[in-house]
Design an enzyme around this catalytic site. Structure first.
Site: not given
Length: 470
Positions: A82, A157, A181
């Protein structure tokens, strides 16, 4: 090895081929990179692709393995991170144009650990800006798209990480989890997502959103893959003030624990309110499967979960407003409208509100501690819904229009507040062919028990086939 179909192979299957020298790390990295470049226009999973670095790392791993210096299941294994994990010399944007030219001078702790294990970084994945959102809508880099249906959200996210693994571009990706997330993209993309205990995995070198709610963990195909990854990631790090100096198990070895005599708590309050009936039925069917495997499932109650959920939102909002205050103050025009509005709201909270929320946190922790004197694990849904359309702001549940963010976080955010280890894994498909998920939660630092239960369930019903082709 030519014609390698990485889409149909989990991490440990690939690791076995690498260990036996039946698969070349360079060929595997090339297959992943080629697939990323072929699919990224459809899924928008990656912000940055690190082809040159990946091939360099893969070549090094190949030489080490050929010389008999095999380091373990992640040696030569491609992965994605990420885009809020610091990567030395590799752009790290946090999904924002504010950090478009941010090239860190060091690696995050987990990137360091993966490098020592011989893993291969193929790219940095798309995310909700500064991790402050649950859909992976991103006005700067575009929305990540769900490989099961590219008109639908991945969840956020860590949505790019979810899309990358679900589309077969990588067998594992790193994510962060502040309100769900890791687990929300895993739920919506048909993956296994692990949020370890708070402090189990170092957050050093990870851009913060909420200091007391942020967790780091993997998104994988299976619980066994998550266990192999956690074996590398777990451990104390003095550079992270939130890191816990707690013993670390061999999570792969612990997988062979069966479910005979295990007591699983069924928490029906909060988690099963305002829920898609198809998802509810699939989770209830999973409960029956656990009983067939030898576990005893009993009702368990934790009081005032609705108040604790509100406390989670207030803590997150307040801590995010603090963590991102510089960007909020200096570059408000460069923030996405949704993130800016959340920061505006967070900046308005009073210190007394924050203290009251922390008091509710402690009270709820005591409630869960009492529950865990009666049960070994908790079984809840991973999400109230399957993946909504990108264009949808709300979903209709029991005749009420519920904001998408509320529906997605109902089952996850409370376990950030508690800091408990939670594992999300697929438990079937709805009539639209979209994956639904269950969630297993354990006592603090009992990742071994959570992963073993997930592995036992997956062994009984999980097949590596029919993965989506975007």
């Amino acid at each position: 090895m030519t014609g390698l179909d990485i889409r149909q192979m989990d991490l440990l299957s690939l690791a076995d081929g690498l260990r036996k020298k039946e698969i070349s790390p360079v060929e595997l990295a090339t297959a992943c990179l080629d697939r990323i470049e072929a699919l990224n226009e459809k899924t928008n999973a990656f912000i940055t692709i690190t082809r040159e670095l990946a091939l360099e790392q893969a070549a090094r791993a190949e030489q080490e393995i050929l010389k008999g210096e095999y380091k373990g299941p992640l040696h030569g294994m491609p992965y994605a991170a990420k885009d809020l994990f610091e990567t030395k010399g590799v752009r790290t944007t946090c999904g924002s144009t504010i950090l478009y030219e941010n090239f860190p001078q060091k690696d995050a702790a987990v990137v360091e650990k993966l490098a020592r294990a011989g893993a291969v970084l193929v790219g940095k994945t798309n995310m909700h800006e500064f991790a402050f959102g649950l859909t992976n809508h991103n006005t700067h880099y575009g929305h990540a798209k769900n490989p099961w249906d590219t008109e639908r959200v991945t969840g956020g996210s860590s949505g790019g990480s979810g899309a990358a693994v679900a589309s077969g571009c990588v067998p594992m990706a790193l994510g962060t989890d502040t309100g769900g997330s890791i687990r929300i993209p895993s739920s919506l993309c048909g993956l296994t997502g692990l949020k370890p205990t708070y402090g189990r995995v170092s957050k050093y070198g990870v851009y913060p959103l909420s200091w007391t709610l942020d967790h780091v963990g993997p998104l994988t195909r299976t619980a066994a893959d998550a266990a192999a990854t956690l074996n590398v990631l777990a451990g104390y790090d003095e550079r992270d003030p939130g890191s816990a100096d707690h013993s670390v198990a061999d999570y792969v070895k612990a997988l062979e624990t069966d479910l005979q005599g295990m007591v699983i708590g069924w928490v029906d309050s909060l988690f099963f309110e305002m829920m898609d009936p198809e998802v509810k039925a699939l989770v209830e069917a999973a409960k029956e499967r656990f009983q067939e495997l030898g576990a005893k499932v009993v009702p368990v109650s934790v009081p005032d979960l609705d108040k604790a959920a509100q406390a989670t939102l207030l803590i997150l909002s307040s801590e995010a407003a603090s963590a991102l205050s510089g960007h909020h103050r200096n570059h408000p025009d460069k923030l996405g409208a949704d993130v800016k509005s959340r920061l505006d709201a967070g900046a308005m909270h009073l210190a007394t509100h924050y203290v009251d929320a922390m008091r509710w946190r402690r009270k709820t922790q005591e409630g869960f501690a009492r529950a865990f004197t009666e049960v070994d694990l908790l079984l809840t849904p991973g999400s109230s819904i399957t993946a909504p359309l990108i264009k949808d702001a709300a979903v209709n549940l029991e005749g009420v229009d519920v904001p998408v963010g509320v529906a997605l976080t109902r089952c996850t955010r409370i376990f950030n507040l508690m800091g408990l280890p939670s594992l999300v894994l697929p438990c079937g498909f709805d009539q639209k062919g979209l994956p639904a998920a269950l969630q297993l939660t354990g006592r603090p630092f009992d990742e071994a028990g959570v992963l073993a239960a997930g592995h036992a369930y997956q062994k009984s019903c999980f097949k590596m086939e029919n993965w989506p082709e975007p």
